[in-house]
Design an enzyme around this catalytic site. Structure first.
Site, PDB file in Angstrom:
ATOM      1  N   SER A  35      -5.128 -11.998   3.349  1.00  0.00           N
ATOM      2  CA  SER A  35      -4.533 -10.665   3.276  1.00  0.00           C
ATOM      3  C   SER A  35      -3.506 -10.639   2.143  1.00  0.00           C
ATOM      4  O   SER A  35      -2.975 -11.679   1.726  1.00  0.00           O
ATOM      5  CB  SER A  35      -3.834 -10.319   4.596  1.00  0.00           C
ATOM      6  OG  SER A  35      -2.659 -11.091   4.756  1.00  0.00           O
ATOM      7  N   ASN A  58       0.798  -1.221   0.000  1.00  0.00           N
ATOM      8  CA  ASN A  58       0.000   0.000   0.000  1.00  0.00           C
ATOM      9  C   ASN A  58       0.836   1.278   0.000  1.00  0.00           C
ATOM     10  O   ASN A  58       0.557   2.225   0.754  1.00  0.00           O
ATOM     11  CB  ASN A  58      -0.989  -0.001   1.168  1.00  0.00           C
ATOM     12  CG  ASN A  58      -2.125  -0.973   0.925  1.00  0.00           C
ATOM     13  OD1 ASN A  58      -2.548  -1.175  -0.223  1.00  0.00           O
ATOM     14  ND2 ASN A  58      -2.609  -1.596   1.975  1.00  0.00           N
ATOM     15  N   GLY A  87      -0.675  -9.617   2.494  1.00  0.00           N
ATOM     16  CA  GLY A  87       0.556 -10.079   3.122  1.00  0.00           C
ATOM     17  C   GLY A  87       0.765 -11.566   2.930  1.00  0.00           C
ATOM     18  O   GLY A  87       1.832 -12.001   2.482  1.00  0.00           O
ATOM     19  N   HIS A 128      -9.441  -9.422   7.437  1.00  0.00           N
ATOM     20  CA  HIS A 128      -8.495 -10.528   7.353  1.00  0.00           C
ATOM     21  C   HIS A 128      -8.268 -11.182   8.716  1.00  0.00           C
ATOM     22  O   HIS A 128      -8.420 -10.555   9.757  1.00  0.00           O
ATOM     23  CB  HIS A 128      -7.162 -10.035   6.792  1.00  0.00           C
ATOM     24  CG  HIS A 128      -7.300  -9.311   5.488  1.00  0.00           C
ATOM     25  ND1 HIS A 128      -7.823  -9.920   4.365  1.00  0.00           N
ATOM     26  CD2 HIS A 128      -6.990  -8.048   5.124  1.00  0.00           C
ATOM     27  CE1 HIS A 128      -7.822  -9.048   3.369  1.00  0.00           C
ATOM     28  NE2 HIS A 128      -7.327  -7.918   3.803  1.00  0.00           N
ATOM     29  N   ASN A 166      -3.909  -0.759  -2.909  1.00  0.00           N
ATOM     30  CA  ASN A 166      -5.322  -1.078  -2.736  1.00  0.00           C
ATOM     31  C   ASN A 166      -6.142  -0.039  -3.499  1.00  0.00           C
ATOM     32  O   ASN A 166      -5.965   1.166  -3.285  1.00  0.00           O
ATOM     33  CB  ASN A 166      -5.686  -1.048  -1.251  1.00  0.00           C
ATOM     34  CG  ASN A 166      -7.062  -1.620  -0.972  1.00  0.00           C
ATOM     35  OD1 ASN A 166      -8.009  -1.362  -1.711  1.00  0.00           O
ATOM     36  ND2 ASN A 166      -7.179  -2.383   0.091  1.00  0.00           N
ATOM     37  N   PRO A 167      -7.039  -0.463  -4.392  1.00  0.00           N
ATOM     38  CA  PRO A 167      -7.831   0.508  -5.151  1.00  0.00           C
ATOM     39  C   PRO A 167      -8.598   1.495  -4.283  1.00  0.00           C
ATOM     40  O   PRO A 167      -8.915   2.607  -4.728  1.00  0.00           O
ATOM     41  CB  PRO A 167      -8.795  -0.387  -5.948  1.00  0.00           C
ATOM     42  CG  PRO A 167      -8.050  -1.660  -6.126  1.00  0.00           C
ATOM     43  CD  PRO A 167      -7.298  -1.852  -4.836  1.00  0.00           C
ATOM     44  N   SER A 168      -8.880   1.130  -3.036  1.00  0.00           N
ATOM     45  CA  SER A 168      -9.595   2.050  -2.152  1.00  0.00           C
ATOM     46  C   SER A 168      -8.788   3.327  -1.916  1.00  0.00           C
ATOM     47  O   SER A 168      -9.361   4.402  -1.691  1.00  0.00           O
ATOM     48  CB  SER A 168      -9.904   1.373  -0.811  1.00  0.00           C
ATOM     49  OG  SER A 168      -8.717   1.051  -0.111  1.00  0.00           O
TER      50      SER A 168
END
Length: 421
Positions: free
Chosen positions: A347, A240, A349, A395, A261-263
């Site tokens: 996630s 991110n 990760g 997650h 993240n597209p958010s």
């Protein structure tokens, strides 16, 4: 020479006092944890004396009108360097035999058994996991090539990151339908325009990745001085787009792959529909790193993700946007579900740690700590680079952390928590 404004003096004094106290506390906590004994006062005096000398030299050499962020970065870097040099000279580094043998073999064996006995299929106490894992991570660690090869083989057989982690023209040919990862009733046809945005082959396929670091964003990294150790790895993965400037001493600056993240694009950059300079400024420090996005995880991700690639091209940036392949993510989710991991979605990760297990000869994790405090009760922010309050999201972070702890015990990867000095 222009007279220095009183405000500048106040700024420098505040910064120097903060760094001085940080160095003092780091030395004090290190001394307490290591149980050095009769040399503790000698160590304390030497560390503080050298820290004071370094700070005095810095304040004299630096222009007092320097911007506060530049001052903080230089003082922090020199404080880390001084502390590491002092501890090395006094044979007190965590790499010394004295430290590695701090916990008795019996204690380490007990901790290992406790953590190994925990199961993903049964409820466990998170506080106990935190305390046991923190203690276990001070025990000697040794890489186990056999276990490493076992995980590599399992990941290769299950999911094949080399060929399927990233969407390419080879695994998503022109005219094929791509089914979304989380919306299996939704699909998108690979048009010519979309096809031309995919790399011909995976940028990571066939690469020899000897040492890899996957760097999480937990506030546990703050004050760790792990930056230099992280940057010594051949391949570094981040999440991110964390800011690189002013955090290099703790988190390093090297990066080869970073997720977005597209958010973030939706909330901070208005879907890249208007001015895009702020987004470009955020990405520019990442050089030619791969920008990894879940383009085909949700239907709402696709359009804004491709706008990232258009923006990179329009502004002449060296970075390239690549996408997680939904087939890879689906197979990976099935694999970990079969091992007992219950999560609505893995996630990012765990997705990339799994890929690194397959692709890297050796793997170290930094900044993975899914708890709101450290093992001594100090409250942590959600990220090392901001003051956002810690929150638990969708997650299954503690369960994933248990996985990492057990793989650390196996010798398949190294989970690093705490200072790198």
């Amino acid at each position: 020479m222009r007279p220095v404004k009183p405000l500048a003096w106040v700024l420098v004094v505040c910064v120097s006092a903060t760094v001085y106290y940080t160095v003092y506390r780091m030395a004090q906590l290190q001394r307490q944890e290591l149980g050095i004994g009769k040399r503790s006062e000698e160590v304390r005096e030497k560390l503080l004396k050298d820290a004071c000398t370094t700070l005095t030299k810095n304040l004299t050499a630096l222009s007092l009108t320097t911007k506060s962020e530049e001052v903080r970065e230089k003082l922090s870097k020199d404080a880390c360097t001084t502390l590491i040099k002092n501890l090395t000279a006094l044979s007190l580094t965590t790499k010394s035999e004295e430290v590695r043998e701090k916990l008795s073999k019996d204690a380490c064996t007990t901790l290992t058994k406790n953590l190994t006995a925990l199961s993903l299929t049964k409820k466990f106490d998170e506080k106990t996991l935190m305390q046991d894992a923190a203690a276990m991570l001070r025990c000697p660690w040794q890489e186990d090539k056999e276990k490493n090869n076992h995980y590599r083989s399992a990941m290769k057989q299950c999911c094949n990151a080399s060929d399927w982690l990233i969407v390419t023209q080879k695994n998503a040919p022109l005219g094929q339908n791509i089914i979304y990862e989380t919306q299996k009733n939704k699909k998108v046809n690979v048009s010519l325009e979309m096809f031309n945005l995919f790399p011909k082959t995976s940028p990571i396929s066939g690469k020899s990745l000897k040492s890899c670091a996957v760097v999480g964003s937990s506030d546990i990294l703050s004050g760790s001085c792990c930056g230099r150790e992280i940057d010594q790895n051949d391949f570094v993965i981040r999440f991110n787009v964390p800011p690189l400037l002013n955090y290099t001493n703790d988190a390093g600056r090297k990066v080869h792959l970073v997720t977005v993240n597209p958010s973030i694009l939706i909330k901070r950059f208005q879907n890249l529909n208007h001015r895009r300079k702020a987004f470009v400024d955020m990405i520019q420090p990442y050089g030619d790193a791969l920008i990894m996005m879940p383009v085909f995880s949700f239907t709402g991700n696709t359009e804004v993700s491709f706008k990232v690639q258009y923006t990179l091209e329009d502004f002449g940036l060296a970075s390239k946007m690549v996408s997680f392949h939904p087939v890879y993510l689906q197979k990976l989710a099935e694999y970990w579900k079969g091992k007992g991991l219950k999560a609505r979605r893995l996630s990012s990760g765990l997705m990339l740690v799994s890929a690194a297990l397959e692709l890297c000869d050796t793997l170290t994790l930094y900044g993975f700590w899914p708890f709101s405090t450290d093992w001594k009760g100090r409250k942590l922010s959600y990220h090392y680079y901001d003051q956002v309050k810690f929150e638990r999201i969708v997650h299954a972070m503690p369960m994933e952390f248990l996985l990492y702890s057990q793989m650390h015990i196996d010798g398949a990867l190294r989970l690093h928590v705490g200072p790198c000095f």
